[in-house]
Each structure stands twice: as structure tokens, then as C-alpha cells.
Design an enzyme around this catalytic site. Structure first.
Site, mmCIF file in Angstrom:
data_model
loop_
_atom_site.group_PDB
_atom_site.id
_atom_site.type_symbol
_atom_site.label_atom_id
_atom_site.label_comp_id
_atom_site.label_asym_id
_atom_site.label_seq_id
_atom_site.Cartn_x
_atom_site.Cartn_y
_atom_site.Cartn_z
ATOM 1 N N ASP A 52 38.460 28.323 31.918
ATOM 2 C CA ASP A 52 39.593 28.915 31.397
ATOM 3 C C ASP A 52 39.640 28.417 29.744
ATOM 4 O O ASP A 52 39.828 29.210 28.827
ATOM 5 C CB ASP A 52 40.950 28.253 31.716
ATOM 6 C CG ASP A 52 41.448 28.572 33.118
ATOM 7 O OD1 ASP A 52 40.748 29.758 33.262
ATOM 8 O OD2 ASP A 52 42.106 28.101 33.689
ATOM 9 N N ASN A 96 32.256 28.176 35.827
ATOM 10 C CA ASN A 96 33.279 27.831 36.761
ATOM 11 C C ASN A 96 32.475 26.748 37.886
ATOM 12 O O ASN A 96 33.082 25.656 37.850
ATOM 13 C CB ASN A 96 34.096 28.842 37.420
ATOM 14 C CG ASN A 96 35.180 29.470 36.750
ATOM 15 O OD1 ASN A 96 35.448 29.110 35.557
ATOM 16 N ND2 ASN A 96 35.427 30.646 37.030
ATOM 17 N N ASP A 156 36.155 36.175 37.635
ATOM 18 C CA ASP A 156 35.809 36.121 36.579
ATOM 19 C C ASP A 156 36.050 37.703 35.678
ATOM 20 O O ASP A 156 35.401 38.278 35.077
ATOM 21 C CB ASP A 156 34.194 36.362 36.784
ATOM 22 C CG ASP A 156 33.695 37.305 37.810
ATOM 23 O OD1 ASP A 156 34.665 38.340 38.218
ATOM 24 O OD2 ASP A 156 32.589 37.606 37.865
ATOM 25 N N ASP A 196 35.094 42.445 33.093
ATOM 26 C CA ASP A 196 34.368 41.669 34.037
ATOM 27 C C ASP A 196 33.381 40.914 33.467
ATOM 28 O O ASP A 196 32.565 41.409 33.016
ATOM 29 C CB ASP A 196 33.941 42.712 35.270
ATOM 30 C CG ASP A 196 33.364 41.899 36.485
ATOM 31 O OD1 ASP A 196 32.942 40.560 36.376
ATOM 32 O OD2 ASP A 196 33.193 42.674 37.414
#
Length: 123
Positions: free
Chosen positions: A69, A60, A92, A52
Site C-alpha cells: 500500500d 506484497n 495489483d 494493473d
């Protein structure tokens, strides 16, 4: 099992069985099932990490999911082998399958990823 696709292009496609066919995405559940069968037959181990990433939503939100990404790919691909599969598990969260890796090696990879993450770096 939750379906996830790989986030790192170099490891998220698998050759199609017939010639001149496009490569198809590798799905986490398919890859994990195949690797579990292989490991059982070969009497080897599989390491699996679930990560995480702190503050990843900010990347993002600011730069968009393609940039997110790419950030994941740069961060994680530097610490795993080409035979390992990295998949986005959630917004995430990542899942990483590491075949033929022992417990201590798995912990070492996790620590390298953790210490290299942007959230762990000093501003």
C-alpha cells in the site's frame, strides 16, 4: 460495481457531517456516484484510470500488504492531485478517479504513472 476502498490515507477519508465524529472511509462507488452527479450538473468531465501493476504481487508477497500500500501511495500520489481518489481495485489493480480532467491530461497522468512504476524501470 465492485467495492474498493482507497489505498492512500491522505485521500481516502471524508469529514464526518457532525463535529467531533471520526472520519469515515471513502468507498469508490460512493465517491464515483457523487462525482458523476457533480460533473453532470457542472457540465465537466471525469477521468478514470484502471491500472494493473506488473510485478506488484511480488512486493506484497515479500514485504507484506502494508508495504505494498505504501508503494502504491508513493508511486501514484506523486502523479495525481489531492482532489483525485486512488483506490485498490484488486490485488495489483488500482482505480483512479480524476475530476475535471480532459482526455489528453488523463493520458499524460497515466503515462507518468506507467513510466515511474518499478516494473518499467531498468534493473
Amino acid at each position: 460495481m465492485r467495492t474498493a476502498t482507497c489505498c492512500c490515507p491522505s485521500t481516502c477519508t471524508r469529514p464526518a457531517p457532525a463535529r467531533n465524529r471520526p472520519r469515515r472511509p471513502v468507498y469508490w462507488s460512493d465517491a464515483l456516484a457523487a462525482e458523476l452527479r457533480r460533473a453532470k450538473l457542472a457540465h465537466t468531465s471525469i477521468g478514470v484510470l484502471f491500472l494493473d501493476l506488473d510485478r506488484f504481487k511480488e512486493i506484497n508477497d515479500i514485504y507484506g500488504h502494508p508495504a505494498g500500500d505504501q508503494t502504491i501511495a508513493n508511486l501514484v500520489q506523486a502523479e495525481v492531485r489531492s482532489s483525485d481518489l486512488v483506490a485498490r481495485w484488486g490485488g495489483d489493480e488500482l482505480a483512479i478517479m480524476l475530476p475535471d480532467l480532459g482526455h489528453q491530461q488523463l493520458l499524460d497522468v497515466a503515462e507518468r504513472i506507467r513510466s515511474g512504476s518499478p516494473a518499467h524501470q531498468s534493473p
